[in-house]
Design a protein around this motif. Sequence first.
Motif, PDB file in Angstrom:
ATOM      1  N   ILE A 146       0.819  -1.217   0.000  1.00 37.14           N
ATOM      2  CA  ILE A 146       0.000   0.000   0.000  1.00 37.14           C
ATOM      3  C   ILE A 146       0.859   1.276   0.000  1.00 37.14           C
ATOM      4  O   ILE A 146       0.542   2.234  -0.714  1.00 37.14           O
ATOM      5  CB  ILE A 146      -0.990  -0.005   1.177  1.00 37.14           C
ATOM      6  N   PRO A 147       1.970   1.336   0.759  1.00 38.36           N
ATOM      7  CA  PRO A 147       2.792   2.562   0.704  1.00 38.36           C
ATOM      8  C   PRO A 147       3.354   2.861  -0.682  1.00 38.36           C
ATOM      9  O   PRO A 147       3.768   3.994  -0.945  1.00 38.36           O
ATOM     10  CB  PRO A 147       3.914   2.261   1.707  1.00 38.36           C
ATOM     11  N   ASP A 148       3.379   1.868  -1.572  1.00 40.12           N
ATOM     12  CA  ASP A 148       3.934   2.061  -2.904  1.00 40.12           C
ATOM     13  C   ASP A 148       2.915   2.591  -3.908  1.00 40.12           C
ATOM     14  O   ASP A 148       3.281   2.936  -5.040  1.00 40.12           O
ATOM     15  CB  ASP A 148       4.492   0.735  -3.441  1.00 40.12           C
ATOM     16  N   LEU A 149       1.638   2.662  -3.513  1.00 38.30           N
ATOM     17  CA  LEU A 149       0.620   3.133  -4.447  1.00 38.30           C
ATOM     18  C   LEU A 149       0.858   4.596  -4.813  1.00 38.30           C
ATOM     19  O   LEU A 149       1.043   5.452  -3.949  1.00 38.30           O
ATOM     20  CB  LEU A 149      -0.776   2.971  -3.838  1.00 38.30           C
ATOM     21  N   VAL A 150       0.828   4.873  -6.111  1.00 38.48           N
ATOM     22  CA  VAL A 150       0.987   6.234  -6.613  1.00 38.48           C
ATOM     23  C   VAL A 150      -0.374   6.878  -6.819  1.00 38.48           C
ATOM     24  O   VAL A 150      -0.559   8.082  -6.607  1.00 38.48           O
ATOM     25  CB  VAL A 150       1.795   6.235  -7.931  1.00 38.48           C
ATOM     26  N   THR A 151      -1.341   6.085  -7.236  1.00 36.42           N
ATOM     27  CA  THR A 151      -2.724   6.543  -7.375  1.00 36.42           C
ATOM     28  C   THR A 151      -3.610   5.628  -6.539  1.00 36.42           C
ATOM     29  O   THR A 151      -3.229   4.486  -6.256  1.00 36.42           O
ATOM     30  CB  THR A 151      -3.180   6.511  -8.845  1.00 36.42           C
ATOM     31  N   PRO A 152      -4.789   6.082  -6.132  1.00 35.08           N
ATOM     32  CA  PRO A 152      -5.656   5.245  -5.296  1.00 35.08           C
ATOM     33  C   PRO A 152      -6.041   3.946  -6.002  1.00 35.08           C
ATOM     34  O   PRO A 152      -6.257   3.918  -7.215  1.00 35.08           O
ATOM     35  CB  PRO A 152      -6.880   6.128  -5.055  1.00 35.08           C
ATOM     36  N   GLU A 153      -6.112   2.902  -5.225  1.00 35.64           N
ATOM     37  CA  GLU A 153      -6.561   1.601  -5.726  1.00 35.64           C
ATOM     38  C   GLU A 153      -7.990   1.382  -5.236  1.00 35.64           C
ATOM     39  O   GLU A 153      -8.218   1.069  -4.071  1.00 35.64           O
ATOM     40  CB  GLU A 153      -5.639   0.496  -5.221  1.00 35.64           C
ATOM     41  N   ILE A 154      -8.954   1.564  -6.124  1.00 36.06           N
ATOM     42  CA  ILE A 154     -10.368   1.508  -5.739  1.00 36.06           C
ATOM     43  C   ILE A 154     -11.072   0.469  -6.613  1.00 36.06           C
ATOM     44  O   ILE A 154     -10.986   0.524  -7.847  1.00 36.06           O
ATOM     45  CB  ILE A 154     -11.042   2.881  -5.919  1.00 36.06           C
ATOM     46  N   LEU A 155     -11.754  -0.468  -5.980  1.00 35.75           N
ATOM     47  CA  LEU A 155     -12.566  -1.415  -6.729  1.00 35.75           C
ATOM     48  C   LEU A 155     -13.868  -0.727  -7.142  1.00 35.75           C
ATOM     49  O   LEU A 155     -14.541  -0.119  -6.312  1.00 35.75           O
ATOM     50  CB  LEU A 155     -12.884  -2.653  -5.892  1.00 35.75           C
ATOM     51  N   THR A 156     -14.210  -0.842  -8.407  1.00 36.77           N
ATOM     52  CA  THR A 156     -15.426  -0.246  -8.948  1.00 36.77           C
ATOM     53  C   THR A 156     -16.401  -1.357  -9.337  1.00 36.77           C
ATOM     54  O   THR A 156     -15.995  -2.349  -9.955  1.00 36.77           O
ATOM     55  CB  THR A 156     -15.108   0.616 -10.179  1.00 36.77           C
ATOM     56  N   PHE A 157     -17.667  -1.166  -8.977  1.00 35.05           N
ATOM     57  CA  PHE A 157     -18.688  -2.170  -9.262  1.00 35.05           C
ATOM     58  C   PHE A 157     -19.764  -1.575 -10.163  1.00 35.05           C
ATOM     59  O   PHE A 157     -20.218  -0.449  -9.948  1.00 35.05           O
ATOM     60  CB  PHE A 157     -19.340  -2.663  -7.960  1.00 35.05           C
ATOM     61  N   ASP A 158     -20.144  -2.330 -11.174  1.00 36.28           N
ATOM     62  CA  ASP A 158     -21.222  -1.930 -12.076  1.00 36.28           C
ATOM     63  C   ASP A 158     -22.184  -3.117 -12.218  1.00 36.28           C
ATOM     64  O   ASP A 158     -21.811  -4.148 -12.764  1.00 36.28           O
ATOM     65  CB  ASP A 158     -20.654  -1.548 -13.437  1.00 36.28           C
ATOM     66  N   PRO A 159     -23.411  -2.997 -11.675  1.00 41.82           N
ATOM     67  CA  PRO A 159     -23.993  -1.816 -11.030  1.00 41.82           C
ATOM     68  C   PRO A 159     -23.359  -1.557  -9.660  1.00 41.82           C
ATOM     69  O   PRO A 159     -22.768  -2.458  -9.074  1.00 41.82           O
ATOM     70  CB  PRO A 159     -25.472  -2.205 -10.886  1.00 41.82           C
ATOM     71  N   PRO A 160     -23.494  -0.311  -9.149  1.00 42.01           N
ATOM     72  CA  PRO A 160     -22.938   0.022  -7.836  1.00 42.01           C
ATOM     73  C   PRO A 160     -23.434  -0.941  -6.760  1.00 42.01           C
ATOM     74  O   PRO A 160     -24.608  -1.313  -6.739  1.00 42.01           O
ATOM     75  CB  PRO A 160     -23.442   1.447  -7.597  1.00 42.01           C
ATOM     76  N   THR A 161     -22.529  -1.339  -5.901  1.00 39.26           N
ATOM     77  CA  THR A 161     -22.822  -2.349  -4.883  1.00 39.26           C
ATOM     78  C   THR A 161     -22.190  -1.931  -3.565  1.00 39.26           C
ATOM     79  O   THR A 161     -21.065  -1.428  -3.550  1.00 39.26           O
ATOM     80  CB  THR A 161     -22.255  -3.717  -5.318  1.00 39.26           C
TER      81      THR A 161
END
Length: 255
Positions: free
Chosen positions: A12-27
């Motif tokens: 996690i400290p190495d992340l340069v941009t946020p790591e976000i799981l996206t759900f379609d449809p929103p959940t």
Amino acid sequence: MILMLNVHPSRIPDLVTPEILTFDPPTSVRVYRDDFDNVCTRIVAPPGRVTVSTDFLIHDSGEADVVAPDARQHDVQDLPDDILIYLLGSRYCDTDKLSAIAWALFGAKKPGWARVQAIVDYVHERIRFDYQRADATRTAFDGHEGGEGVCRDFAHLAVALCRCMNIPARYCTGYLGDICIPPVPDPMDFSAWFEVYLDGRWYTFDARHNTPRVGRILMARGRDAADCAISTNFGAQQLVRFDVHTDEVIEETAG
């Protein structure tokens, strides 16, 4: 469903941009950490097609897996308590069926790094990689006898043989792009490798590729693939499409 699609907390400290799981449809989701400190996402999937995706940048050292030929093997009585679990048989690492084979093959090898490398060499030659022959029920012993499989089968057999030789070993899964190597024709997928405990620390080995690699991004680790399942569903589901990409991005330096 339980999804294990995030990078491991150690990265996690190495992340340069946020790591976000996206759900379609929103959940709605709930995130927790399991007993191996893996990040798990818990959802109730709605009926119909559900798409789960993520895209992020992560910093990597650019260095290949560490090689330490002098790393020594610990006597079992000297191992820390929390390491002992990685000597035991598990769902896919059926050490009871492989113990006699392991000692016959590797009992004369020098304990430590040399013995682990001998195991990796053996597994690399023993199993033929075939993406079409993936089998979610194949154990380490099955892989040894059948001689075919995918990266998880290489890892399971190597882990089981190490444990038979009293070397703590744990299964790992994550991203491994074709970085610093010639292009690979196989479709990209998540990858499996393993770690062994030598000389007071964990070292990375990869029985499928059998060479130090650059750009591993750890997602989860545990006793075997049962602890690191990308998705676990409690009900009928069908995987319609699956795409994984890991691309090198060269950092720009201020001039």
